[in-house]
Design an enzyme around this catalytic site. Structure first.
Site, PDB file in Angstrom:
ATOM      1  CG  HIS A 203      -9.475-119.513  30.585  1.00 54.81           C
ATOM      2  ND1 HIS A 203      -8.522-118.966  30.744  1.00 54.81           N
ATOM      3  CD2 HIS A 203     -10.318-118.744  30.876  1.00 54.81           C
ATOM      4  CE1 HIS A 203      -8.442-117.934  31.347  1.00 54.81           C
ATOM      5  NE2 HIS A 203      -9.579-117.782  31.504  1.00 54.81           N
TER       6      HIS A 203
ATOM      7  CG  ASP B 147      -5.145-119.064  28.090  1.00 53.84           C
ATOM      8  OD1 ASP B 147      -6.384-119.752  28.444  1.00 53.84           O
ATOM      9  OD2 ASP B 147      -5.124-118.419  27.181  1.00 53.84           O
TER      10      ASP B 147
ATOM     11  CG  ASP C 179      -8.793-114.836  34.238  1.00 54.87           C
ATOM     12  OD1 ASP C 179      -9.551-115.615  33.758  1.00 54.87           O
ATOM     13  OD2 ASP C 179      -8.683-113.544  33.417  1.00 54.87           O
TER      14      ASP C 179
ATOM     15  CD  GLU D 299     -11.245-116.631  28.421  1.00 56.28           C
ATOM     16  OE1 GLU D 299     -11.901-115.689  28.378  1.00 56.28           O
ATOM     17  OE2 GLU D 299      -9.884-116.097  28.637  1.00 56.28           O
ATOM     18  CD  GLU D 300      -7.196-114.592  29.841  1.00 56.53           C
ATOM     19  OE1 GLU D 300      -7.570-113.726  29.262  1.00 56.53           O
ATOM     20  OE2 GLU D 300      -7.397-114.759  30.900  1.00 56.53           O
TER      21      GLU D 300
ATOM     22  CG  ASP E 136     -16.531-120.010  30.934  1.00 57.87           C
ATOM     23  OD1 ASP E 136     -15.639-120.346  31.574  1.00 57.87           O
ATOM     24  OD2 ASP E 136     -16.237-119.308  29.789  1.00 57.87           O
TER      25      ASP E 136
ATOM     26  CG  HIS F 283      -6.779-109.682  32.687  1.00 58.84           C
ATOM     27  ND1 HIS F 283      -7.272-109.564  31.441  1.00 58.84           N
ATOM     28  CD2 HIS F 283      -7.083-111.087  33.078  1.00 58.84           C
ATOM     29  CE1 HIS F 283      -7.544-110.939  30.795  1.00 58.84           C
ATOM     30  NE2 HIS F 283      -7.644-111.436  31.860  1.00 58.84           N
TER      31      HIS F 283
END
Length: 558
Positions: A178, A180, A211, A245-246, A272, A518
């Site tokens: 992903h 984003d 990520d 995705e986020e 993934d 994150h």
């Protein structure tokens, strides 16, 4: 000769008296002996029964110890197909030179500098997403110009690539990532601005380095180099890049799924993001471990609320809406969900790693059929390992009150739960209701879903074994094991297209690195990013075999 006679009677009388006395003594002895033997009978039986119990217990312990010892000495479920004859493939070696190294790092840094932030489902930086689209086309010209690659935009900002194989009868697979990222601010304490891609000690810092822009760029960079070298796959494959995705992937990933469903696509497996290579993270484990996620925990957000008549703080009732709700929340925190360690895929993780531990942990890990309750109690002591043991409960928001002298009419709390594989969403909701135990507290499910199905990881599992082989080809000292993702990914939307979904990227995590995910100071080493490019190149080529080899017998059956 002097004769002696007892005084007062004849000899015969005396002898008769002695004879009678003796008979009475013998009779009394017999009576006493019989009584003693009769009294000792129940005691003797009890002692005999206790001896049987003790002997049985000792024999059982010896038997369990023997079985556990044999299993400890022989268990290595990680060997498998390493000993089998794999189908020969003429893999292209990338042999990245200095010019290419500078090029791939420059492309990656530029990707990090584009702030493709998803704040919410309705607030996404679409300007950055369009800029990222332009970057992809510039960085990977061969991918976008090759007649072998079919590319299309999905839902305006997501990308779907289809690379058909020379053997259409081989079922295709999907590599997923992903674009984003989550928000980040330098004021949070970053060592470098989060969208600067600044280098510090051979690490590239920035939001998305882990990520998930390293897989995004790594997959396409690998394909770019393979196409330049004339590579044509035998097994076709897809590359999907979601843009939201986020914030759950409802527009990006789900739109890609709809496109594939309309075309009747079925996938051998999906790979993934998710788990990584852990080096020094698992206490007591000798050497690094690559954990391949074979499932994800479910998730639920529950709203608890209490409504009462408002009032003045000078005349408070015995209980207020805040007090009632606070008590309910306290009960949830004091009564966690049941411990379920060993009832989900986490058991396979420890069994695969068991041979890499020293005694006594090796004995425990090899015999979870016996020691699961003990290990579960140990794991639940820390928040990061407690997540593997049960459904976790986290109170994340609490709202009440409008003025300091007004008793509020409404109090609300939001609880986020990550559901263990052995439970369902409904079971968790029922347990919350039971634990709260107060009809004045209204419970409302905001959103949620069950844990994801558990993908295969045995010796006949094509996707798992291909990923495992690719890891071991690159990193021979790494131990590979199935794992479970405690977070969620876009891959959950693809469960109708395949039975096997794997969550893994060869990113190296050392102690403390998981908190960067994150968090602040997200980073990846330049060497590790290059390893990702090589990994995806090898993975794509390893998938070109028609089938897995026959496994070499290695799994202990005890």
């Amino acid at each position: 000769m002097i004769a002696v006679r007892p005084a007062g009677g004849s000899l015969s009388t005396t002898l008769s008296s002695i004879s009678l006395h003796s008979a009475q003594t013998v009779s009394q002895f017999r009576c006493y002996n019989n009584t003693t033997m009769t009294d000792s009978g129940p005691k003797f039986k009890i002692l005999k029964f206790l001896k049987i119990i003790i002997c049985s217990f000792i024999i059982t312990l010896l038997l369990l110890f023997t079985v556990a010892s044999l299993r400890t000495l022989s268990l290595d479920v990680n060997v498998g197909l390493q000993l089998a004859r794999w189908e020969k493939t003429n893999n292209i070696s990338l042999d990245i030179d200095q010019r290419q190294r500078e090029e791939l790092l420059a492309n990656f840094k530029e990707a990090i500098r584009i702030p493709t932030v998803s704040f919410s489902e309705t607030e996404i930086n679409t300007t950055a997403l369009l800029e990222f689209d332009r970057l992809l086309r510039k960085a990977f010209p061969t991918v976008f110009s090759s007649s072998l690659v079919h590319h299309e935009l999905v839902a305006k900002y997501s990308h779907l690539f289809w690379v058909p194989g020379s053997q259409p009868d081989l079922m295709p697979y999907l590599l997923l990532a992903h674009i984003d990222v989550v928000p980040a601010s330098e004021s949070d304490g970053w060592d470098a601005p989060p969208f600067s891609a600044q280098e510090i000690d051979d690490f590239i810092y920035g939001r998305g380095t882990i990520d998930d822009k390293s897989p995004v760029m790594g997959i396409l960079q690998a394909l770019e180099y393979l196409l330049i070298k004339g590579y044509v796959p035998r097994r076709g494959f897809y590359i999907g890049l979601g843009h939201d995705e986020e914030v759950s992937g409802f527009k990006g990933a789900m739109s890609i799924v709809r496109v594939l469903k309309q075309r009747g696509v079925k996938l051998s497996f999906v790979m993934d993001e998710g788990l990584a290579i852990l080096d020094g993270v698992i206490s007591g484990l000798e050497g690094p471990a690559a954990l391949i996620g074979i499932s994800e925990k479910g998730q639920a957000t529950v709203k608890l609320s209490v409504a009462m008549l408002p009032g003045h703080s000078s005349m408070p009732p015995r209980e207020t809406s805040i007090g009632i709700l606070a008590a309910a929340v306290k009960r949830l925190e004091e009564n966690p969900m049941p411990r379920l360690f060993g009832q989900g895929p986490e058991r396979g993780t420890f069994e695969h790693l068991a041979h890499k531990f020293k005694l006594p942990m090796k004995l425990i890990m090899s015999n979870l059929w016996l020691f699961s309750p003990l290990l579960g109690r140990v794991l639940e002591r820390k928040p990061d390992t407690n997540a593997f043991v049960r459904t976790t409960t986290a109170v994340t928001m609490f709202n009440a009150g409008v003025k300091v002298n007004v008793i509020p009419s409404l109090a609300e709390a939001y609880v986020n739960l990550r559901i263990h594989s052995a439970q369902s969403l409904q079971e968790v909701l029922d347990l919350i209701q039971l634990t709260v135990g107060d009809q004045r507290v209204k419970m409302e499910l905001v959103d949620g879903f069950d844990p994801l199905p558990v993908s295969s990881s045995d010796e006949k599992s094509f996707g798992f074994q291909i990923i495992k082989k690719t890891v071991l080809d690159m990193f021979p000292t790494v131990t590979v094991a199935p794992g479970i993702c405690i977070g969620n990914t876009d891959s959950r939307h693809f469960k109708d297209l395949t039975n096997d979904i794997y969550r893994f990227a060869p990113v190296w995590f050392k102690p403390g690195d998981a908190q960067r995910f994150h968090g602040i100071n997200e980073r990846i080493s330049k060497k590790n990013y290059e390893e990702l490019v090589v990994f995806y190149s090898s993975l794509i080529q390893n998938c070109d075999i028609q089938k897995l080899p026959e496994p070499h017998s290695s799994v202990h059956e005890l």
